[in-house]
Design a protein around this motif. Structure first.
Motif, PDB file in Angstrom:
ATOM      1  N   GLU A 177       9.890   4.322  -1.015  1.00  0.00           N
ATOM      2  CA  GLU A 177       8.830   3.580  -0.344  1.00  0.00           C
ATOM      3  C   GLU A 177       9.332   3.115   1.015  1.00  0.00           C
ATOM      4  O   GLU A 177      10.437   2.571   1.134  1.00  0.00           O
ATOM      5  CB  GLU A 177       8.395   2.381  -1.185  1.00  0.00           C
ATOM      6  CG  GLU A 177       7.698   2.772  -2.478  1.00  0.00           C
ATOM      7  CD  GLU A 177       7.198   1.572  -3.260  1.00  0.00           C
ATOM      8  OE1 GLU A 177       7.319   0.446  -2.749  1.00  0.00           O
ATOM      9  OE2 GLU A 177       6.690   1.760  -4.387  1.00  0.00           O
ATOM     10  N   GLN A 187       5.043   1.540   1.001  1.00  0.00           N
ATOM     11  CA  GLN A 187       4.166   2.648   0.651  1.00  0.00           C
ATOM     12  C   GLN A 187       5.009   3.870   0.265  1.00  0.00           C
ATOM     13  O   GLN A 187       6.055   4.124   0.866  1.00  0.00           O
ATOM     14  CB  GLN A 187       3.260   3.018   1.835  1.00  0.00           C
ATOM     15  CG  GLN A 187       2.415   1.867   2.339  1.00  0.00           C
ATOM     16  CD  GLN A 187       1.441   1.376   1.283  1.00  0.00           C
ATOM     17  OE1 GLN A 187       0.916   2.158   0.499  1.00  0.00           O
ATOM     18  NE2 GLN A 187       1.201   0.073   1.265  1.00  0.00           N
ATOM     19  N   THR A 230       1.685  -0.879  -4.356  1.00  0.00           N
ATOM     20  CA  THR A 230       2.827  -0.691  -5.261  1.00  0.00           C
ATOM     21  C   THR A 230       2.592  -1.299  -6.633  1.00  0.00           C
ATOM     22  O   THR A 230       3.261  -0.922  -7.593  1.00  0.00           O
ATOM     23  CB  THR A 230       4.085  -1.319  -4.643  1.00  0.00           C
ATOM     24  OG1 THR A 230       3.831  -2.707  -4.364  1.00  0.00           O
ATOM     25  CG2 THR A 230       4.468  -0.610  -3.365  1.00  0.00           C
TER      26      THR A 230
END
Length: 911
Positions: free
Chosen positions: A123, A127, A654
């Motif tokens: 991530e 993201q 998440t």
């Protein structure tokens, strides 16, 4: 590499060579190594542009061991291969190149292995994102480990012709590292001599040996990533060999826990997966894994004499129960007893409240799929479980290095236990008790690579008996039921396409026998059948997995019955037998004469499915699938169904996932509904359309998950009774059933679940539901017989240390609908009473509430494990009536009570 010269200098060289390896091993959470060792250094390739921040580094979830090229081994070539690896947003390797290698053959071997790695998604700024990293794969040559084996050490190392191979130098310290309680060898455990700075590894059998130690007292430490380390002192004396056996205590001391390196990826809308301690320690389940499913959202509480699955307002026969994808006729023993499978044979339970994918057919509601545990073993192992309800035995043993056998058996004796309990009670009670047994046997053969071949035979036998402390009076009744089945399943699991694909082929045979009776009425249904199932999947790329399969089932069923004839109208003098066999005036309008009925049918289906799991983006996953199935039943009924299905999951952030699904489902009418004698041979297939939408959200800590779903199921073309008649050349006959039935169910399901940790697990499940079903052709839908508006279940279990664990389960459930009986009406011609009924489903059974408790104490010894547990159902002895009994005039009533306070003390030993 070869070590020659000064021994102490060589030891220092060995330590220096292994130090990076140990760091890599720890960083990869114990990734398996044997022959080819790895040392990974993962770092983000930072480009000189603005500031994206790596908020979550990728973690290696699936490690693939490289094959050490034989030519490189013969030439003594070793060293590190450095690779540039590109990961996509899902953590799959999309590209890899060799930057440097000591030899081209080592580079090619490392490249082939790394391309099959799987990482957790990285991530960037919170993201999922693609990433490049550098990976170092180190090849290390090692001299073969051949310990000097004393008499106590089994599995002697033999050379050519069976001779014992002699080591290069005698070991002065030899030993083995095993797991405490199970005696399993701990391969690759680290053995350290801290006083010498020496560290070595155990071999695949957990053995180790150390040569040329000077006499003295040494500290020896055994370390395994999943076990508590242990340190002992060993005395080395001149001319003697010192032996050590380590028994390391597992960090998770539960025989049913499987250590998983990566979370199983969720690919459905309504699936709940249970594993580990959640399967065996829930109060009120007596340690049975499958009974835990009854505590999840979407499942209505079944009467205790049924043990049926009532999923989202549908009848039990509308749902499917499977073992490794093969349908089985019964999941639970009578009286809501344990499942028909020994817990030692169960690896995982998948529960689909709705929107099951196309692998599952012949259903219009939910599904429960049990995954069996491999019984492949390296040693003799087993367990014995004795409690006040039943006794169970399990044993598994290796036959050869590749062949293992396992067997289990269980027998109940509650039919002998409950009558004395009722006799000692001050309250009058009549209840139904089960008599059951089940068995399983399995032969498993390990083929090349990951391929497996197994033969599983299993079965179950159930009967019902009556237990009462009341004198025989007008509420007494005669009732009996039986259900038995036997199955033989062969399974061949194999991989293909270089490991990118896998397939499972399963031919099976079975026999089922269902019977029940009341008074002179007797019904017996015998079914002989078999089938073939194959499931396959192939990974087409990092973002696409293709699934397909074939599903064939064939049954020959026979229906035998003896049905009392009704009293002839206008002939009240006819002899009356009645369901209770009593004198005239106390019967139910049936004569002593019975009519035999026999019906034979051939029925089955041939189906296939095709589906895929597609990662369209780093956030969106879709699962399109279609099932095509041809059904055949009674005489010339050949009907085709095409059922498309789709589910999707979208990761919002998440911690949040949105999900939804829609699909069509089909099943054939039941045999008793579709034959010409008791049903209608012109019935069509029954259908259902299922829709659901929901959200998953991680709350506060990673172990706490909230799952909320809305669902709507519409059932149509379902068989429904009718009062229509058919007028033909042969006269007038009843139509009995038509395919005009409709029903629906809708509601909200909530699951707040705390995943298993070392100390705690639990969940809160709540279902708000409405279920309506047509009871008679032409009538509007009414409440389903098992409709329960509110279902609340709380489950929690906590470990306090020193082997103590305590859990509670509380259930609060709305009563089922009940049609009130307002009284009885005397039939002067027939000489019997008929009930005067109120509005259909106008009343409700009383609220159900029950608290269950489980306390367990375990002791872990070097060679075995022992547990004592107390499982108490209905702690405060709530009455919870399941039904109402009436006298022959429908004036006096009495409850058929639920289970009373039922403490069950048990002991279990495993080795």
């Amino acid at each position: 590499m070869a070590f020659m010269g000064n021994p102490r200098r060589n030891l220092r060289r060995l330590s220096a060579a292994l130090a990076p390896l140990a760091l890599a091993w720890a960083g990869l959470a114990g990734a398996p190594t044997a022959g080819a060792q790895t040392d990974a250094a993962i770092r983000e390739q930072v480009t000189p542009k603005a500031a994206p921040r790596l908020t979550k580094a990728p973690v290696l979830l699936r490690f693939v061991e490289a094959d050490y090229p034989p030519v490189a081994q013969q030439r003594g070539i070793a060293g590190a291969v450095t690779l540039d690896v590109t990961l996509d947003a899902a953590g799959l390797v999309t590209a890899a190149t060799v930057l440097s290698a000591p030899d081209p053959s080592l580079g090619a071997a490392a490249l082939a292995a790394v391309r099959r790695f799987v990482f957790s998604p990285a991530e960037v700024d919170g993201q999922p994102a693609a990433l490049r990293l550098r990976y170092v794969y180190r090849f290390v040559l090692q001299a073969p480990f051949v310990p000097r084996l004393p008499a106590w050490l089994e599995d002697a190392v033999t050379g050519p012709g069976g001779a014992v191979a002699a080591p290069a130098a005698p070991e002065v310290v030899v030993g083995r590292v095993r797991e405490q309680g199970t005696r399993l060898p701990l391969a690759d455990a680290a053995i350290a001599f801290p006083d010498l700075g020496l560290e070595l590894r155990a071999d695949a059998q957990g053995r180790f040996g150390v040569p040329r130690l000077a006499p003295g007292l040494y500290r020896v430490r055994a370390v395994s990533p999943t076990h508590k380390p242990e340190t002992v002192e060993a005395a080395v004396r001149p001319g003697e060999q010192t032996t050590i056996t380590f028994y390391l205590e597992p960090l998770i001391d539960d025989p049913f826990v499987t250590v998983v390196r990566g979370a199983r990826r969720q690919t459905s809308v309504s699936r709940v997966t249970l594993a580990g301690r959640e399967l065996t320690t829930v109060p009120g389940t007596f340690g049975d894994p499958v009974r835990v499913v009854q505590n999840l959202p979407g499942l209505a509480r079944a009467p205790y004499i049924a043990g049926a699955l009532l999923i989202r307002g549908a009848a039990p026969e509308d749902s499917g129960t499977y073992l490794d994808g093969v349908e089985i006729p019964q999941l639970f023993h009578f009286l809501g007893g344990p499942s028909v499978l020994n817990p030692e044979f169960i690896e995982r339970v998948d529960y689909y409240a709705g929107n099951a994918d196309a692998r599952y057919g012949r259903l219009i509601a939910g599904a429960v799929d049990i995954s069996s545990r491999s019984t492949q073993t390296q040693r003799l192992r087993g367990s014995v479980d004795l409690n006040l309800l039943n006794a169970a035995l399990f044993v598994a043993t290796p036959v050869t290095e590749r062949v293992s056998i396992a067997a289990a058996v269980r027998r109940s004796y509650i039919d002998a236990l409950l009558p004395p309990i009722l006799a000692a009670s001050s309250r009058k009670a009549t209840t139904v008790v089960p008599v059951y047994y089940d068995y399983q046997g399995r032969v498993e053969v390990r083929l090349r690579g990951t391929d497996r071949l197994s033969l599983l035979v299993f079965g179950s036998d159930d009967q019902l008996d009556i237990a009462t402390n009341e004198p025989e009076d007008d509420t007494a009744f005669d009732f009996g039921a039986k259900l038995r089945f036997h199955r033989l399943v062969a399974t061949w699991q194999r991989s293909f396409a270089g490991g990118r694909g896998s397939a499972r082929l399963q031919p099976f045979l079975g026999v089922e026998n269902v019977g029940f009776g009341a008074g002179a009425t007797r019904v017996d249904i015998l079914s002989l059948g078999g089938g073939l199932r194959e499931d396959a999947e192939l990974r087409l790329g990092p973002a696409a997995l293709l699934r397909w399969g074939v599903d064939v089932e064939l049954r020959q069923a026979s229906f035998d019955a003896q049905i009392p004839l009704p009293v002839p109208y206008r002939n009240p003098a006819a002899p009356i037998g009645g369901n209770d066999g009593g004198p005239p005036g106390g019967g139910s309008g049936l004569t002593a004469e019975v009519q035999p009925v026999r019906v034979d049918q051939l029925l089955g289906s041939v189906g296939g499915y095709l589906g895929a799991i597609l990662e369209l983006t780093g956030r969106l996953q879709v699962l399109p699938s279609v099932r095509v199935e041809g059904f055949f039943y009674y005489e010339k009924n050949l009907r085709l169904a095409v059922d498309p299905r789709l589910t999707a999951r979208y990761r919002l952030d998440t911690a949040t996932v949105l999900k939804g699904g829609a699909g069509l489902y089909t099943k054939a009418p039941e045999p008793q509904e579709s034959n010409a004698f008791t049903g209608n041979p012109n019935l069509v297939l029954a259908h259902a359309a299922q829709f659901s939408a929901g959200v998953e959200r991680t709350l506060f800590v990673p172990e706490l998950l909230l799952d909320a779903q809305l669902y709507f199921n519409y059932r149509y073309d379902n068989p429904v009774p009718t009062e229509e008649v058919i007028v033909g050349a042969e006269g007038v006959r009843p139509r009995r059933w038509v395919s005009d039935g409709e029903g629906s169910s809708y509601g909200l399901e909530l699951l707040l679940k705390h995943d298993v940790t070392r100390r705690l697990y639990g969940w809160v499940a709540y279902t708000l539901s409405w279920a309506r079903q047509q009871q008679l052709a032409g009538d509007p839908p009414a409440r389903f017989a098992f409709d329960q508006r509110h279902i609340l279940t709380l489950v929690g279990s906590c470990r306090f240390g020193r082997g103590w664990e305590t859990g509670l389960r509380f259930r609060l459930v709305s009563g089922r609908p009940r049609t009130p009986v307002l009284g009885g009406l005397l039939d002067g011609d027939g000489g019997f009473y008929t009930p005067i009924l109120g509005a259909e489903g106008a009343g409700d059974e009383p609220l159900f509430h029950q608290l269950d408790l489980r306390v367990e104490k375990s002791w872990l010894f070097d060679l075995w494990r022992f547990s004592v547990y107390l499982d108490v159902q209905n702690v405060y002895n709530a009455e919870n009536p399941e039904a109402t009994l009436y006298d022959y005039r429908f004036r006096e009533t009495g409850p058929l009570r639920g289970l009373p306070l039922l403490p069950t003390l048990g002991v279990k030993g495993s080795f």
